[in-house]
Design a protein around this motif. Structure first.
Motif, PDB file in Angstrom:
ATOM      1  N   UNK A 157     -35.323  12.831   5.600  1.00 45.36           N
ATOM      2  CA  UNK A 157     -34.440  13.329   4.787  1.00 45.36           C
ATOM      3  C   UNK A 157     -33.058  12.256   4.688  1.00 45.36           C
ATOM      4  N   UNK A 158     -32.173  12.619   3.527  1.00 45.68           N
ATOM      5  CA  UNK A 158     -30.995  11.482   3.551  1.00 45.68           C
ATOM      6  C   UNK A 158     -29.926  11.949   4.764  1.00 45.68           C
ATOM      7  N   UNK A 159     -29.653  10.626   5.360  1.00 48.73           N
ATOM      8  CA  UNK A 159     -28.519  10.455   6.268  1.00 48.73           C
ATOM      9  C   UNK A 159     -27.206  11.154   5.599  1.00 48.73           C
ATOM     10  N   UNK A 160     -26.318  11.600   6.431  1.00 50.46           N
ATOM     11  CA  UNK A 160     -24.878  11.725   5.904  1.00 50.46           C
ATOM     12  C   UNK A 160     -24.141  11.960   7.059  1.00 50.46           C
ATOM     13  N   UNK A 161     -22.834  11.826   7.037  1.00 52.74           N
ATOM     14  CA  UNK A 161     -21.913  11.654   8.007  1.00 52.74           C
ATOM     15  C   UNK A 161     -21.225  13.103   8.123  1.00 52.74           C
ATOM     16  N   UNK A 162     -21.401  14.034   9.247  1.00 56.27           N
ATOM     17  CA  UNK A 162     -20.832  15.517   9.120  1.00 56.27           C
ATOM     18  C   UNK A 162     -19.480  15.275   9.226  1.00 56.27           C
ATOM     19  N   UNK A 163     -18.874  16.308   8.617  1.00 51.81           N
ATOM     20  CA  UNK A 163     -17.385  16.695   8.604  1.00 51.81           C
ATOM     21  C   UNK A 163     -17.052  18.004   9.353  1.00 51.81           C
ATOM     22  N   UNK A 164     -16.804  17.862  10.681  1.00 50.41           N
ATOM     23  CA  UNK A 164     -16.612  18.946  11.736  1.00 50.41           C
ATOM     24  C   UNK A 164     -15.137  19.702  11.340  1.00 50.41           C
ATOM     25  N   UNK A 165     -15.274  21.191  11.354  1.00 53.88           N
ATOM     26  CA  UNK A 165     -14.151  21.774  11.306  1.00 53.88           C
ATOM     27  C   UNK A 165     -13.938  22.274  12.792  1.00 53.88           C
ATOM     28  N   UNK A 166     -13.065  21.805  13.428  1.00 55.94           N
ATOM     29  CA  UNK A 166     -12.833  22.163  14.994  1.00 55.94           C
ATOM     30  C   UNK A 166     -12.396  23.328  15.156  1.00 55.94           C
TER      31      UNK A 166
END
Length: 475
Positions: free
Chosen positions: A73-82
């Protein structure tokens, strides 16, 4: 006039463990008093473990997004909502907590007292105007985190494994002080959620765990980007207008590290309030002066008083829960079962997970005739299919195939050691585990494959050699 109560069981401490014990004991017909202290019980093991597990699950999903290329699959940088991550973890822990409102407990028949409590002699607890002479007292007073006497630490804000669960912000650079399971679990979770993380063991990395398995785990954590300074020691904390300075002592001398936040995860110490226990005159453990002298099931030097969970120096929820169950059984006269420390799995819930039970290769109690078996979990079909093809399984057996212990790091490590603990408790030999019909692929397959190896290596007996000849003659 003072009330006098003579229940079967008086539980001191109304955290998750104490409340669960009180409810279970009452449901099984015992007369129960629950003493709720003014402050919440420190280190509520069950709730804390569940919140960390929920945080780790969010972190695991973030890592899966980041490394999706391994599975095509395509890698992506996650964007966590803490904030959302923290609220979800808290909601899951709250939903699983026992419903401990006083009116519900009263409806179940549990007497709840909420005034200051203290033993006035070895057999009597005073709670406000009430005196309690129980057949058995259970200390479920919990265990707060150990806070080291580091210069400057009291001048800055810092987290513990209990308080970090309330964090709703990204931590730009977190230093984790400690080498406990909680330290490694939280270090990995925050690294996967985008924080820079430095870990300083400060007293040893996972003491009591097999060094070979620990080394495999540390290699994986370092590959994820956690900086592990296993030869360093934190000597002081320096408050600054921007961020915080941490002084380190290393082989080459002193150096300073700039961090944004501090997590102290150096273990726990039982909450044994002097005002509560002084007149009970309970003996302390000479090797661990902060702990009571207790037997495997939590029995103290006073036969009327038992300690469970953190109060007994056991900080993993499954151990405290088992102590509570055995205590109820003893009060009902329904068993003399003992909690054998060698048959209770120990866990580090990182990814890969690390678990062990019983004796391992590094244990000085191994004797001639004991055999150490190894399997590479990189060859396990389930691990390869999931993209988690890293780890090892080790078993120790005697010359008759009796299981003495084992350890694993990798996919399914906790489940594998739980099965092994059950097999040990039931007296099963390793060869009998080879008879398990496992759905495939399964991380447990490595266990049955080792069992097959043991069987194959045994020299056949005389009858085993003769049976094929007899069968051919009958044709």
């Amino acid at each position: 006039m003072a009330d006098n109560l003579k229940p079967d069981l008086c539980v001191i401490g109304a955290g998750a463990l104490g409340t669960s014990l009180a409810i279970t004991a009452r449901q099984r017909g015992l007369d129960v008093v629950l003493v709720r202290r003014a402050l919440d019980e420190a280190g509520d093991a069950a709730a804390g473990s569940l919140r960390r597990a929920a945080l780790a699950a969010s972190a695991e999903r973030a890592q899966a997004i980041r490394t999706a290329g391994r599975l095509g699959l395509d890698n992506a940088e996650p964007k966590p909502n803490f904030r959302t991550i923290g609220e979800r973890a808290a909601a899951i822990a709250d939903a699983a907590a026992p419903r401990d409102a006083d009116d519900r407990l009263a409806a179940l028949g549990v007497t709840v007292l909420s005034e200051d409590a203290a033993f006035i002699d070895r057999q009597t607890l005073r709670c406000g105007d009430t005196r309690i002479r129980a057949r058995q007292f259970a200390l479920a007073t919990g265990a707060p985190p150990v806070i080291p006497a580091l210069p400057g630490l009291d001048q800055v804000a810092y987290f513990t494994p209990d308080s970090i669960a309330d964090n709703i912000r990204k931590l730009s650079h977190l230093i984790v002080i400690g080498g406990t399971p909680a330290a490694l679990e939280l270090a990995q979770a925050y690294r996967r959620l985008g924080s820079a993380v430095t870990l300083v063991p400060q007293g040893g990395l996972l003491p009591g765990f097999d060094p070979e398995l620990v080394a495999i785990l540390l290699r994986e954590l370092r590959e994820e980007g956690i900086v592990i300074l296993d030869a360093a020691e934190v000597t002081a904390i320096q408050p600054r207008s921007q961020g915080t300075g941490v002084m380190l002592r290393r082989a080459g001398g002193e150096e300073s590290l700039d961090v944004s936040h501090i997590l102290v995860a150096m273990g726990r110490v039982p909450d044994l309030a002097a005002g509560l226990l002084d007149l009970a005159k309970l003996r302390r453990d000479r090797l661990r002066p902060d702990c009571l002298l207790v037997g495997p099931n939590g029995q103290t030097s006073n036969p009327r008083i038992s300690a469970i969970g953190g109060a007994a120096g056991e900080f993993e929820p499954h151990i405290g829960g088992r102590q509570a169950a055995l205590l109820v059984d003893r009060l009902l006269g329904q068993g003399s079962g003992r909690l054998d420390p060698l048959r209770v799995p120990r866990l580090v819930l990182t990814q890969p997970a690390l678990a062990q039970v019983g004796l391992l290769e590094s244990d000085p109690r191994l004797r001639p005739g004991h055999t150490v078996l190894r399997a590479n979990l990189a060859e396990n079909d389930a691990a390869r299919a999931s993209g988690q093809d890293l780890g090892a399984l080790k078993l120790v057996v005697d010359r008759h195939g009796a299981i003495l212990g084992g350890g694993a790091v990798g996919l399914g490590a906790g489940e594998t050691m739980s099965l092994l603990a059950l097999a040990m408790a039931r007296g099963l030999r390793l060869g009998e585990l080879g008879q398990l019909a496992l759905p495939q692929p399964s991380p447990l397959a490595a266990l049955t494959e080792l069992a097959d190896q043991v069987i194959a290596q045994r020299p056949p007996g005389n009858w085993s050699q003769r049976l094929p000849i007899i069968a051919r003659l009958r044709r």
